[in-house]
Design an enzyme around this catalytic site. Structure first.
Site, PDB file in Angstrom:
ATOM      1  N   LYS A  89       2.631  -3.702   6.504  1.00  0.00           N
ATOM      2  CA  LYS A  89       3.061  -3.897   5.078  1.00  0.00           C
ATOM      3  C   LYS A  89       4.440  -3.603   4.932  1.00  0.00           C
ATOM      4  CE  LYS A  89      -1.174  -4.302   3.341  1.00  0.00           C
ATOM      5  NZ  LYS A  89      -1.643  -5.318   2.609  1.00  0.00           N
ATOM      6  N   SER A  91       0.886  -1.088   0.071  1.00  0.00           N
ATOM      7  CA  SER A  91       0.265  -0.009   0.067  1.00  0.00           C
ATOM      8  C   SER A  91       1.033   1.248  -0.039  1.00  0.00           C
ATOM      9  CB  SER A  91      -1.061  -0.028   1.376  1.00  0.00           C
ATOM     10  OG  SER A  91      -1.383   1.316   1.514  1.00  0.00           O
ATOM     11  N   TYR A 103      -1.092  -0.414  10.399  1.00  0.00           N
ATOM     12  CA  TYR A 103      -1.651  -1.220   9.190  1.00  0.00           C
ATOM     13  C   TYR A 103      -0.437  -1.056   8.417  1.00  0.00           C
ATOM     14  CZ  TYR A 103      -3.365  -1.423   4.523  1.00  0.00           C
ATOM     15  OH  TYR A 103      -3.598  -1.829   3.250  1.00  0.00           O
TER      16      TYR A 103
HETATM   17  P1  NAD Z   1     -11.050  -6.522   1.616  1.00  0.00           P
HETATM   18  O1  NAD Z   1     -11.137  -6.530   3.121  1.00  0.00           O
HETATM   19  O2  NAD Z   1     -12.065  -6.351   0.835  1.00  0.00           O
HETATM   20  O3  NAD Z   1     -10.306  -7.888   1.329  1.00  0.00           O
HETATM   21  C1  NAD Z   1      -9.600  -8.694   2.139  1.00  0.00           C
HETATM   22  C2  NAD Z   1      -9.927 -10.211   2.108  1.00  0.00           C
HETATM   23  O4  NAD Z   1      -9.097 -10.806   3.015  1.00  0.00           O
HETATM   24  C3  NAD Z   1     -11.327 -10.138   2.805  1.00  0.00           C
HETATM   25  O5  NAD Z   1     -12.158 -10.715   1.823  1.00  0.00           O
HETATM   26  C4  NAD Z   1     -11.197 -10.942   3.849  1.00  0.00           C
HETATM   27  O6  NAD Z   1     -12.507 -11.679   4.460  1.00  0.00           O
HETATM   28  C5  NAD Z   1      -9.958 -11.727   3.867  1.00  0.00           C
HETATM   29  N1  NAD Z   1      -9.235 -12.013   5.008  1.00  0.00           N
HETATM   30  C6  NAD Z   1      -9.116 -11.130   6.044  1.00  0.00           C
HETATM   31  N2  NAD Z   1      -8.135 -11.822   7.044  1.00  0.00           N
HETATM   32  C7  NAD Z   1      -8.025 -13.101   6.631  1.00  0.00           C
HETATM   33  C8  NAD Z   1      -7.543 -14.359   7.130  1.00  0.00           C
HETATM   34  N3  NAD Z   1      -6.628 -14.227   8.169  1.00  0.00           N
HETATM   35  N4  NAD Z   1      -7.521 -15.178   6.302  1.00  0.00           N
HETATM   36  C9  NAD Z   1      -8.040 -15.215   5.159  1.00  0.00           C
HETATM   37  N5  NAD Z   1      -8.815 -14.151   4.531  1.00  0.00           N
HETATM   38  C10 NAD Z   1      -8.850 -13.117   5.372  1.00  0.00           C
HETATM   39  O7  NAD Z   1      -9.930  -5.697   1.344  1.00  0.00           O
HETATM   40  P2  NAD Z   1      -9.665  -4.905  -0.043  1.00  0.00           P
HETATM   41  O8  NAD Z   1      -9.795  -3.802  -0.222  1.00  0.00           O
HETATM   42  O9  NAD Z   1     -10.040  -5.953  -1.230  1.00  0.00           O
HETATM   43  O10 NAD Z   1      -7.910  -5.122   0.082  1.00  0.00           O
HETATM   44  C11 NAD Z   1      -7.124  -6.478  -0.196  1.00  0.00           C
HETATM   45  C12 NAD Z   1      -5.611  -6.153  -0.062  1.00  0.00           C
HETATM   46  O11 NAD Z   1      -5.102  -4.923  -0.613  1.00  0.00           O
HETATM   47  C13 NAD Z   1      -5.527  -6.018   1.213  1.00  0.00           C
HETATM   48  O12 NAD Z   1      -4.334  -6.633   1.656  1.00  0.00           O
HETATM   49  C14 NAD Z   1      -5.201  -4.529   1.774  1.00  0.00           C
HETATM   50  O13 NAD Z   1      -4.436  -4.165   2.844  1.00  0.00           O
HETATM   51  C15 NAD Z   1      -4.720  -4.096   0.311  1.00  0.00           C
HETATM   52  N6  NAD Z   1      -4.846  -2.482  -0.085  1.00  0.00           N
HETATM   53  C16 NAD Z   1      -5.980  -2.393  -0.217  1.00  0.00           C
HETATM   54  C17 NAD Z   1      -6.244  -0.757  -0.430  1.00  0.00           C
HETATM   55  C18 NAD Z   1      -7.682  -0.505  -0.630  1.00  0.00           C
HETATM   56  O14 NAD Z   1      -7.675   0.697  -0.854  1.00  0.00           O
HETATM   57  N7  NAD Z   1      -8.826  -1.187  -0.987  1.00  0.00           N
HETATM   58  C19 NAD Z   1      -5.358   0.017  -0.694  1.00  0.00           C
HETATM   59  C20 NAD Z   1      -3.842  -0.619  -0.502  1.00  0.00           C
HETATM   60  C21 NAD Z   1      -3.618  -1.952  -0.293  1.00  0.00           C
END
Ligand code: NAD
Ligand code: UDP
Length: 348
Positions: free
Chosen positions: A162, A134, A158
Site C-alpha cells: 500500500k 489502509s 501487505y
Molecule cells: P475483497 O477481497 O472483498 O475485495 C477485493 C476484490 O478484488 C475481490 O473481489 C477480488 O476478487 C478482487 N481482486 C483481487 N485480485 C484481483 C486482481 N488481480 N484483478 C482483479 N480483481 C482482483 O476486499 P475488500 O475488503 O473489499 O477490500 C477492498 C480494498 O480495500 C482492498 O484493496 C483492500 O486492501 C482495501 N482495504 C480493505 C480493508 C478491510 O478491512 N476490508 C481495510 C483497508 C483497506
C-alpha cells in the site's frame, strides 16, 4: 459519468457499486473473483430492480495485471462515446497473514497490478483515481488519533504494498501535475453491511477480523470468539479499534469522486474512519444488546502485530471531502447481523 470500479464484487466494492448506481453513475466492474462471488453482483441488480431504478452496470471478469484487457476496456468505452472518466481502484489482495507467506504474489497483484492500471489510464488520458489504502501502513503506533501526517511504518508485506502504491501515485502526480487527480483513502476498519441485508462481508474460511467473526458466532458457524488479549493498556484490557460502517465508507468514495471532479489536479491522502475507538468487549456488548444474541468468548494471548489502540483523526476528510460518518455502532451491529441472518453461509 462512467467509472471503472476494480474489485467491485468484493466486500467494500459491492457496497460502493450499489451506491454509485443509485446515484446515477454508469459503472463498469472489473474483478477476477479470486476473493468474491458473482452473487454479490446479482444481489446488487436484484436490489436496484426491486426499487425500479434504471442503471448501467457492466461486469468484466478479469485481472488488473492483464494489460491487453485493460486497454480494451478503456478503448471500448471511448468507442461507445461513454469514456471512463474516473477509476475507483479496490482490486487487490488484503490478508496480512497471507502476505507474510506469499510476499511476491502481493507485490505482483497489488503493486504491478496498480502500475498496469495507471499506465493504461495514462495512455487513455483518464487521470482521476480513488484508491483503497489502509491504516495498516501506520504500523505499530499507539499515538491516537492518527492523522495522515503520522509516520508511515508498515510491519507486513501487505502494508508495504500500500505504501509503494501511494509512492507510485506521488511520482506520477509529480510527473504531470497539470492532469492527475489522485485521492488515496486510508481505511480503518470497515464493518457492517448494506441495510437491505442483501450484500455484506463474506470472508473465505475462518475470518481474521473481529466483526465477521462475531456475526459467525452469533449465527452458530463458530462456537466462541477468541479475544486476543485482555491485558492491554485500554479501558477494559481488550484492543481498541476504529470501526466504520461500510455505507459511511462508501459515501466517502462518492465525496472523493466529487472532490476530484471539482479540481484541476490534486494528490490527497485522506483517512476514512469513524474517528472513535471501541474495545473488543465494547463491540461484543453492543452486538449482544442490539441483536439479542449471545457471544461466548475465550481470552487468548495477544495476537502478533497488534497494538493497544488505533483510531483515526478524520478532520481532513471533513475538511476536504465535506464528509462525516453518520451511522452508530448500534447501526453497524444491526446491519451486519441482518446480512448474516439473511445469509447464514454468506453467498454460498
Ligand atoms: P475483497 O477481497 O472483498 O475485495 C477485493 C476484490 O478484488 C475481490 O473481489 C477480488 O476478487 C478482487 N481482486 C483481487 N485480485 C484481483 C486482481 N488481480 N484483478 C482483479 N480483481 C482482483 O476486499 P475488500 O475488503 O473489499 O477490500 C477492498 C480494498 O480495500 C482492498 O484493496 C483492500 O486492501 C482495501 N482495504 C480493505 C480493508 C478491510 O478491512 N476490508 C481495510 C483497508 C483497506
Ligand atoms: N480480535 C479478537 N479476536 C478475533 C479477531 C480480532 O480479539 O478473532 C481483536 C484484535 O486483537 C483487535 C480487534 O479485535 O484488537 C480488531 O481486530 P481486526 O483484525 O478486526 O482489525 P485490525 O486489528 O486489523 O485493526
Amino acid at each position: 459519468m462512467r467509472v471503472l470500479l476494480t474489485g467491485g464484487s468484493g466486500f467494500i466494492g459491492s457496497h460502493i457499486a450499489l451506491l454509485l448506481l443509485e446515484k446515477g453513475y454508469d459503472v463498469l466492474i472489473l474483478d477476477s473473483f479470486v476473493n468474491s462471488s458473482s452473487k454479490a453482483i446479482n444481489a446488487i441488480k436484484a436490489y436496484l430492480e426491486n426499487k425500479n431504478l434504471n442503471y448501467d452496470l457492466q461486469t468484466i471478469s478479469g485481472d488488473i495485471r492483464d494489460k491487453k484487457l485493460l486497454d480494451k476496456i478503456f478503448i471500448d468505452a471511448a468507442k461507445k462515446s461513454n469514456p471512463i472518466q474516473a477509476v475507483l481502484h479496490l482490486a487487490g489482495l488484503k490478508s496480512v497473514s497471507d502476505s507474510l507467506v506469499n510476499p511476491l504474489h502481493y507485490w505482483d497483484v497489488n503493486v504491478c497490478g496498480t502500475q498496469n492500471l495507471l499506465a493504461t489510464m495514462n495512455e487513455n488520458e483518464c487521470y482521476s483515481i480513488v484508491f483503497s489504502s489502509s491504516a495498516t501502513i501506520y504500523g505499530l503506533t499507539d499515538s491516537v488519533p492518527i492523522s495522515e501526517d503520522h509516520k508511515i511504518s508498515p510491519i507486513n508485506p501487505y502494508g508495504k504494498t500500500k505504501v509503494a502504491i501511494e509512492n507510485m501515485f506521488y511520482d506520477l502526480y509529480r510527473s504531470n501535475m497539470k492532469s492527475w487527480k489522485i485521492c488515496s483513502l486510508r481505511y480503518f476498519n470497515p464493518v457492517g453491511a448494506h441495510p437491505s441485508g442483501l450484500i455484506g462481508e463474506d470472508p473465505i474460511g475462518i475470518p481474521n477480523n473481529l466483526f465477521p467473526y462475531i456475526t459467525q458466532v452469533a449465527i452458530g458457524r463458530r462456537k466462541f470468539l477468541n479475544v486476543f488479549g485482555d491485558d492491554w493498556d485500554t479501558i477494559d484490557g481488550s484492543g481498541v479499534r476504529d470501526y466504520i460502517h461500510i455505507m459511511d465508507l462508501s459515501e466517502g468514495h462518492i465525496n472523493a469522486i466529487d472532490y476530484l471532479c471539482s479540481k484541476k489536479s490534486c494528490f490527497e491522502i485522506i483517512n476514512l474512519g469513524s474517528g472513535k475507538g471501541y474495545s473488543v468487549f465494547q463491540i461484543i456488548s453492543q452486538f449482544e444488546q442490539s441483536t439479542g444474541s449471545q457471544i461466548p468468548f475465550s481470552i487468548q494471548c495477544r495476537r502478533d502485530g497488534d497494538v493497544a489502540r488505533c483510531y483515526a483523526d478524520i478532520s481532513k476528510a471533513k475538511k476536504f471531502l465535506g464528509w462525516t460518518p453518520k451511522r452508530s455502532l448500534e447501526q453497524i451491529c444491526l446491519d451486519g447481523w441482518k446480512w448474516q441472518r439473511k445469509n447464514p453461509n454468506g453467498y454460498s
